[in-house]
Motif scaffolding. Structure first.
Motif, short mmCIF file in Angstrom:
data_model
loop_
_atom_site.label_atom_id
_atom_site.label_comp_id
_atom_site.label_asym_id
_atom_site.label_seq_id
_atom_site.Cartn_x
_atom_site.Cartn_y
_atom_site.Cartn_z
N ILE A 17 33.15 37.78 101.40
CA ILE A 17 32.40 37.96 102.63
C ILE A 17 33.07 37.14 103.72
N ARG A 18 33.51 37.79 104.76
CA ARG A 18 34.18 37.12 105.87
C ARG A 18 33.22 36.99 107.04
N ARG A 19 33.07 35.81 107.53
CA ARG A 19 32.15 35.55 108.63
C ARG A 19 32.54 36.38 109.85
N GLY A 20 31.57 37.10 110.40
CA GLY A 20 31.79 37.87 111.62
C GLY A 20 32.48 39.20 111.41
N ARG A 21 32.72 39.58 110.15
CA ARG A 21 33.36 40.87 109.87
C ARG A 21 32.47 41.68 108.96
N GLY A 22 32.57 43.01 109.10
CA GLY A 22 31.66 43.88 108.37
C GLY A 22 32.06 44.11 106.93
N VAL A 23 33.36 44.25 106.67
CA VAL A 23 33.80 44.52 105.31
C VAL A 23 34.66 43.37 104.81
N ALA A 24 34.88 43.35 103.52
CA ALA A 24 35.52 42.20 102.89
C ALA A 24 37.03 42.20 103.05
N GLN A 25 37.67 43.37 102.96
CA GLN A 25 39.12 43.39 102.93
C GLN A 25 39.62 44.76 103.39
N ASN A 26 40.93 44.90 103.38
CA ASN A 26 41.55 46.16 103.73
C ASN A 26 41.73 47.03 102.50
N GLY A 27 41.03 48.13 102.47
CA GLY A 27 41.24 49.08 101.40
C GLY A 27 42.51 49.87 101.66
N ALA A 28 42.93 50.62 100.68
CA ALA A 28 44.16 51.40 100.81
C ALA A 28 44.00 52.48 101.87
N ASN A 29 45.04 52.65 102.66
CA ASN A 29 45.13 53.78 103.58
C ASN A 29 45.51 55.01 102.76
N ARG A 30 44.72 56.05 102.85
CA ARG A 30 44.93 57.20 101.97
C ARG A 30 46.26 57.90 102.20
N PHE A 31 46.95 57.60 103.33
CA PHE A 31 48.23 58.23 103.60
C PHE A 31 49.43 57.37 103.18
N GLU A 32 49.15 56.13 102.76
CA GLU A 32 50.24 55.24 102.37
C GLU A 32 50.66 55.48 100.91
N CYS A 68 30.58 47.63 112.02
CA CYS A 68 29.49 48.26 111.26
C CYS A 68 30.03 48.79 109.93
N VAL A 69 29.47 48.32 108.84
CA VAL A 69 30.00 48.68 107.53
C VAL A 69 29.86 50.18 107.27
N TYR A 70 28.84 50.81 107.82
CA TYR A 70 28.52 52.21 107.54
C TYR A 70 29.24 53.19 108.46
N CYS A 71 30.08 52.72 109.38
CA CYS A 71 30.60 53.58 110.45
C CYS A 71 31.42 54.75 109.91
N PHE A 72 31.00 55.95 110.23
CA PHE A 72 31.68 57.16 109.76
C PHE A 72 33.08 57.28 110.37
N ALA A 73 33.36 56.53 111.46
CA ALA A 73 34.66 56.62 112.12
C ALA A 73 35.74 55.80 111.43
N ARG A 74 35.38 54.96 110.49
CA ARG A 74 36.37 54.10 109.85
C ARG A 74 37.57 54.89 109.29
N PRO A 75 37.35 55.99 108.55
CA PRO A 75 38.50 56.71 108.00
C PRO A 75 39.48 57.23 109.05
N SER A 76 39.04 57.37 110.31
CA SER A 76 39.96 57.87 111.34
C SER A 76 41.07 56.89 111.64
N HIS A 77 40.89 55.60 111.29
CA HIS A 77 41.93 54.61 111.55
C HIS A 77 43.16 54.85 110.68
N ALA A 78 42.98 55.55 109.58
CA ALA A 78 44.12 55.85 108.70
C ALA A 78 45.15 56.73 109.41
N TYR A 79 44.69 57.56 110.35
CA TYR A 79 45.63 58.41 111.09
C TYR A 79 46.58 57.59 111.96
N LEU A 80 46.20 56.35 112.25
CA LEU A 80 47.04 55.47 113.07
C LEU A 80 47.94 54.58 112.22
#
Length: 381
Positions: free
Chosen positions: A23-38, A99-111
């Motif tokens: 748990i990281r203070r001030g952040r929604g998720v714990a770590q960086n999961g794999a980018n599905r395109f990597e 926001c941990v639940y944000c549906f937009a999170r997967p869109s960052h993989a395109y970047l």
């Protein structure tokens, strides 16, 4: 102050670190999961000094980095069957609200980034967004329809206080007489009260405040850098008192976690001046499924399995259903009951209104306006 990068580069954090979730203070998720395109992934290896254990106990802070967006358009177009708008502007990609639940999170993989910590720490911004927007609105044949702000990431996330890109967009829209609809979970929207009030006076603006919960403790865990629930309600009051059509978006409703608050959220919003309401059910596309499961196990381990089973009940046995007309409301008895509860509460608290936006005032500055209040043509934009 956030750091700034002049160009976009893939983040090494986009690959799995192999570290246990912390748990990281001030952040929604714990770590960086794999980018599905990597294709490459990292695996953590302890050299015998116990460094991995130390980091797990006291993870270092992750700074916010600003990345310039070099794309040459401002408006995003869609033809989705279950979205009311066909065009939108996202002044930022990625969102520091976390926001941990944000549906937009997967869109960052395109970047080239991870939907995890990268999404909330590597923010892509477009400094020329207002100039690009004006050029698009001036194109011959442009047909005006309401434009949406805040459809993917929040236009009033903390960085807006310094970059003021959303305000620059609103200034362009006001000059053109272009209608706009805003969704935000930030009380900072009142910083643009002057512009929004003027636009609303001409039927050109409406604002929805997203209120996920009234429980400040839950909000701090789910959406750590968003405004507190009480400040969002106060923002609703200020917007409404300024004559701006204001609604509440109870979203997302997470079965077994915050859905019991639905009626209380609508009642509180109504009491603060909201005139409209909407809701959506949690959806977990792509990488978000694993992130949400990890977050539940970290913060609500005794409830995690129950919440996940209820989500599956509303998604045909899966954790997500991307079909149009199903993704926002879900299916099955649990989802149907939630929908009935919402409509009953919306009627009870008089939140069934829907402000219409005026598309007839659009005029390119420097060209004759099509109509004025008195029905006469004008030689001035």
């Amino acid at each position: 102050m956030p750091q700034t990068q002049s160009r976009r580069t893939p983040s090494p954090g986009s690959m799995d670190s192999g570290l246990p979730p912390v748990i990281r203070r001030g952040r929604g998720v714990a770590q960086n999961g794999a980018n599905r395109f990597e294709r490459l992934h990292r695996t953590a290896c302890d050299d015998g000094w116990g460094t991995l254990d130390e980091e797990a106990l006291a993870p270092p802070p992750v700074p916010t980095v600003l990345v310039r967006d070099a794309s040459r358009s401002a408006i995003t177009w869609n033809d989705s069957a279950d979205i009311w708008f066909d065009r939108s502007i996202n002044t930022y990609r990625g969102c520091e609200h976390g926001c941990v639940y944000c549906f937009a999170r997967p869109s960052h993989a395109y970047l080239g980034y991870s939907p995890g910590l990268d999404f909330e720490t590597k923010l892509v911004f477009k400094p020329e967004v207002a100039t690009l927007l004006e050029a698009e609105l001036r194109r011959p044949g442009y047909e005006v329809r309401p434009i949406a702000l805040g459809t993917n990431t929040d236009p009033y996330q903390p960085v807006e206080r310094t970059l003021r890109l959303t305000r620059a967009v609103l200034e362009v829209l006001e000059r053109f007489g272009h209608p706009v609809s805003i969704v935000t979970k930030s009380a900072n929207v009142v910083a643009d009260l002057d512009i929004l009030a003027r636009m609303a006076g001409k039927g050109l603006a409406r604002v929805y405040l997203s209120v996920t919960t009234l429980d400040a403790s839950l909000a701090r865990r789910m959406e750590p850098r968003a405004s507190t629930p009480s400040l969002r309600l106060a923002a609703i009051a200020r917007l409404a008192s300024a004559g701006i059509p204001t609604g509440v978006l109870a979203a997302p409703m997470i079965p077994g976690l915050n859905d019991a608050e639905l009626e209380r959220i609508l009642e509180a919003a109504s009491r603060h001046g909201a005139g409209e309401a909407a809701f959506t059910l949690l959806r977990l596309p792509l990488e978000l499924r694993e992130m949400m499961q990890t977050w539940l196990e970290q913060h609500y381990p005794q409830r995690a399995r129950h919440v996940l089973n209820l989500i599956r009940e509303t998604r045909g046995g899966a954790l997500n259903d991307a079909r149009p007309h199903e993704r926002f409301r879900g299916q099955g008895a649990y989802a149907e009951l939630l929908g009935r509860r919402f409509h009953r509460a919306a009627r009870q608290y008089r939140l069934e209104g829907r402000a219409t936006l005026d598309c007839t005032r659009f005029a390119v500055p420097g060209r004759p306006a099509q109509t004025l209040d008195d029905g006469q043509l004008s030689l001035f934009g």
